[in-house]
Design a protein around this motif. Sequence first.
Motif, PDB file in Angstrom:
ATOM      1  N   ARG A 240      29.513 -23.067 -54.701  1.00  0.00           N
ATOM      2  CA  ARG A 240      29.041 -22.025 -55.656  1.00  0.00           C
ATOM      3  C   ARG A 240      29.606 -22.509 -57.052  1.00  0.00           C
ATOM      4  O   ARG A 240      30.138 -21.574 -57.932  1.00  0.00           O
ATOM      5  CB  ARG A 240      29.598 -20.660 -55.174  1.00  0.00           C
ATOM      6  CG  ARG A 240      29.272 -20.154 -53.803  1.00  0.00           C
ATOM      7  CD  ARG A 240      29.809 -18.775 -53.563  1.00  0.00           C
ATOM      8  NE  ARG A 240      31.184 -18.619 -53.962  1.00  0.00           N
ATOM      9  CZ  ARG A 240      31.587 -17.894 -55.009  1.00  0.00           C
ATOM     10  NH1 ARG A 240      30.738 -17.289 -56.092  1.00  0.00           N
ATOM     11  NH2 ARG A 240      32.739 -17.740 -55.412  1.00  0.00           N
ATOM     12  N   ARG A 241      29.174 -23.709 -57.310  1.00  0.00           N
ATOM     13  CA  ARG A 241      29.762 -24.235 -58.594  1.00  0.00           C
ATOM     14  C   ARG A 241      29.341 -23.294 -59.807  1.00  0.00           C
ATOM     15  O   ARG A 241      30.087 -23.016 -60.661  1.00  0.00           O
ATOM     16  CB  ARG A 241      29.398 -25.583 -58.630  1.00  0.00           C
ATOM     17  CG  ARG A 241      30.241 -26.457 -59.755  1.00  0.00           C
ATOM     18  CD  ARG A 241      29.229 -26.555 -61.143  1.00  0.00           C
ATOM     19  NE  ARG A 241      27.873 -26.788 -61.107  1.00  0.00           N
ATOM     20  CZ  ARG A 241      27.262 -27.963 -60.727  1.00  0.00           C
ATOM     21  NH1 ARG A 241      28.105 -28.939 -60.897  1.00  0.00           N
ATOM     22  NH2 ARG A 241      26.045 -27.780 -60.949  1.00  0.00           N
ATOM     23  N   ASP A 242      27.866 -23.076 -59.728  1.00  0.00           N
ATOM     24  CA  ASP A 242      27.526 -22.482 -60.864  1.00  0.00           C
ATOM     25  C   ASP A 242      28.095 -21.133 -61.182  1.00  0.00           C
ATOM     26  O   ASP A 242      28.242 -20.854 -62.434  1.00  0.00           O
ATOM     27  CB  ASP A 242      25.963 -22.330 -61.074  1.00  0.00           C
ATOM     28  CG  ASP A 242      25.357 -23.637 -60.987  1.00  0.00           C
ATOM     29  OD1 ASP A 242      25.892 -24.589 -61.599  1.00  0.00           O
ATOM     30  OD2 ASP A 242      24.011 -24.032 -60.659  1.00  0.00           O
ATOM     31  N   ALA A 243      28.321 -20.351 -60.135  1.00  0.00           N
ATOM     32  CA  ALA A 243      28.998 -19.039 -60.368  1.00  0.00           C
ATOM     33  C   ALA A 243      30.475 -19.183 -60.814  1.00  0.00           C
ATOM     34  O   ALA A 243      31.021 -18.376 -61.755  1.00  0.00           O
ATOM     35  CB  ALA A 243      29.013 -18.514 -58.906  1.00  0.00           C
ATOM     36  N   VAL A 244      31.012 -20.176 -60.266  1.00  0.00           N
ATOM     37  CA  VAL A 244      32.397 -20.270 -60.775  1.00  0.00           C
ATOM     38  C   VAL A 244      32.515 -20.853 -62.057  1.00  0.00           C
ATOM     39  O   VAL A 244      33.387 -20.541 -63.094  1.00  0.00           O
ATOM     40  CB  VAL A 244      33.250 -21.316 -59.904  1.00  0.00           C
ATOM     41  CG1 VAL A 244      34.539 -21.862 -60.287  1.00  0.00           C
ATOM     42  CG2 VAL A 244      33.263 -20.956 -58.276  1.00  0.00           C
ATOM     43  N   LEU A 245      31.581 -21.721 -62.533  1.00  0.00           N
ATOM     44  CA  LEU A 245      31.469 -22.075 -64.258  1.00  0.00           C
ATOM     45  C   LEU A 245      31.427 -20.928 -64.905  1.00  0.00           C
ATOM     46  O   LEU A 245      32.152 -20.521 -66.043  1.00  0.00           O
ATOM     47  CB  LEU A 245      30.300 -23.065 -64.147  1.00  0.00           C
ATOM     48  CG  LEU A 245      30.031 -23.590 -65.722  1.00  0.00           C
ATOM     49  CD1 LEU A 245      31.237 -24.496 -66.069  1.00  0.00           C
ATOM     50  CD2 LEU A 245      28.701 -24.543 -65.800  1.00  0.00           C
ATOM     51  N   VAL A 246      30.568 -19.751 -64.599  1.00  0.00           N
ATOM     52  CA  VAL A 246      30.244 -19.017 -65.482  1.00  0.00           C
ATOM     53  C   VAL A 246      31.408 -17.933 -65.720  1.00  0.00           C
ATOM     54  O   VAL A 246      31.808 -17.439 -66.703  1.00  0.00           O
ATOM     55  CB  VAL A 246      28.793 -18.087 -64.735  1.00  0.00           C
ATOM     56  CG1 VAL A 246      28.841 -16.577 -65.578  1.00  0.00           C
ATOM     57  CG2 VAL A 246      27.564 -18.975 -65.033  1.00  0.00           C
ATOM     58  N   ALA A 247      32.111 -17.621 -64.258  1.00  0.00           N
ATOM     59  CA  ALA A 247      33.286 -16.778 -64.328  1.00  0.00           C
ATOM     60  C   ALA A 247      34.230 -17.552 -65.195  1.00  0.00           C
ATOM     61  O   ALA A 247      35.076 -16.956 -65.946  1.00  0.00           O
ATOM     62  CB  ALA A 247      33.725 -16.944 -62.672  1.00  0.00           C
ATOM     63  N   LEU A 248      34.496 -18.798 -65.260  1.00  0.00           N
ATOM     64  CA  LEU A 248      35.526 -19.641 -66.182  1.00  0.00           C
ATOM     65  C   LEU A 248      35.195 -19.418 -67.697  1.00  0.00           C
ATOM     66  O   LEU A 248      36.001 -18.853 -68.393  1.00  0.00           O
ATOM     67  CB  LEU A 248      35.549 -21.049 -65.817  1.00  0.00           C
ATOM     68  CG  LEU A 248      36.113 -21.411 -64.288  1.00  0.00           C
ATOM     69  CD1 LEU A 248      36.201 -22.918 -64.204  1.00  0.00           C
ATOM     70  CD2 LEU A 248      38.013 -21.174 -64.466  1.00  0.00           C
TER      71      LEU A 248
END
Length: 369
Positions: free
Chosen positions: A292-300
Amino acid sequence: MDSIPLVDLGRQHRSIAGELRSAYESVLGRGDFILGGALDRFEAAFAEYQGADYGVGVSSGTDALYLALAAHGVGEGDEVLVPAHTFIATALAVVRTGARPIPVDIRPGGFLMDVNAAEAAITPRTAAILPVHLYGEMTPVDPIERLARRFGLLVVEDACQAHGASFQGHRAGSWSDVACFSFYPGKNLGGLGDGGMVLCRSPEVAEKIRTLRNLGQARKNVHDVQGWNSRLDTLQAAFLHVKLGHLDEWNDLRRRHAAEYDRLLVDLPLQRPSPAPEGESVYHLYVVRVQRRDAVLVALQGRGVGAGVHYPTAIPLHPCFAAWGFRQGQFPEAERAVSEVLSLPLFAEIQESEIRHVATVLGESLSAG
Ligand SMILES: *Cc1c(COP(=O)(O)O)cnc(C)c1O
């Protein structure tokens, strides 16, 4: 904590502002802005640092790759093997010569060209192998060298992310026919603008690239070949020479920060970078693989952590290469990598407290949702 950028060049430049100013004053005083003395000195110093015989400064890393291939006669009708996972400039430089880049999948679990896949991609038209030392990690030298020798192929190293990196003690430019570097500001060794260099061991090739980068002019007003204007500015060379003096110290710090990330992330559900033990990575980027890279990126990013993605699209699937006709699923390892890679903030001057903060926020982002 304030937001933490992926890279903060300001911190680096503040630490050496005095040295950069004297370099500037010196070039200004001499006025030799094009092909000046500071360029000659930096070419020799960087070639020696990497263990190569000759260095030719050019205007970018992309041009370094193009000129290295062109100087060896690579062009129309030729094929050049490139990793399916790299910065797009690698492939574009091949296209510029008239040759066709042939994407090769990366090795499972890693990020570098798979030598077995490279061998399988060789045809009678193959002229060169172009391994990319991605993220600061050298592609293992021996298997590439053996493969190239067996098929009589040129090896061009894309070392645009690997200034100072080594494999079994060999730095880029010290073992292959030719190695290409970028001095884009954010690279491990970066100028205050664009720049690049070709390193090689043949005096003839070096001379050819010197001529090609300078409008094909071997002597004043003598143009036997159609060259191009692709010179490295004297001023950039002077700045780069100052920074070269700090490169080992900066690369050491990057390695130390990477080890700190390794330690802090050990229990998180992600894959940490695992460069080969025979190599010494210079961690141009610290890249983890997450689901779920894109979600993690947005969260960071939402919490001020300047994470990035290098790169979100596999080479054969870029819209600009649609005419090649590749489809999803043909490069499974590269395609998986581009969906999972996440670059964390890393630069020599990053503070340990910042690294700890990034690790904490990453851990929370992974367990959320
Ligand atoms: C930066 C980079 C290039 C291109 O360098 P420029 O100086 O930006 O033209 C080529 N290949 C790789 C792997 C790079 O990271």
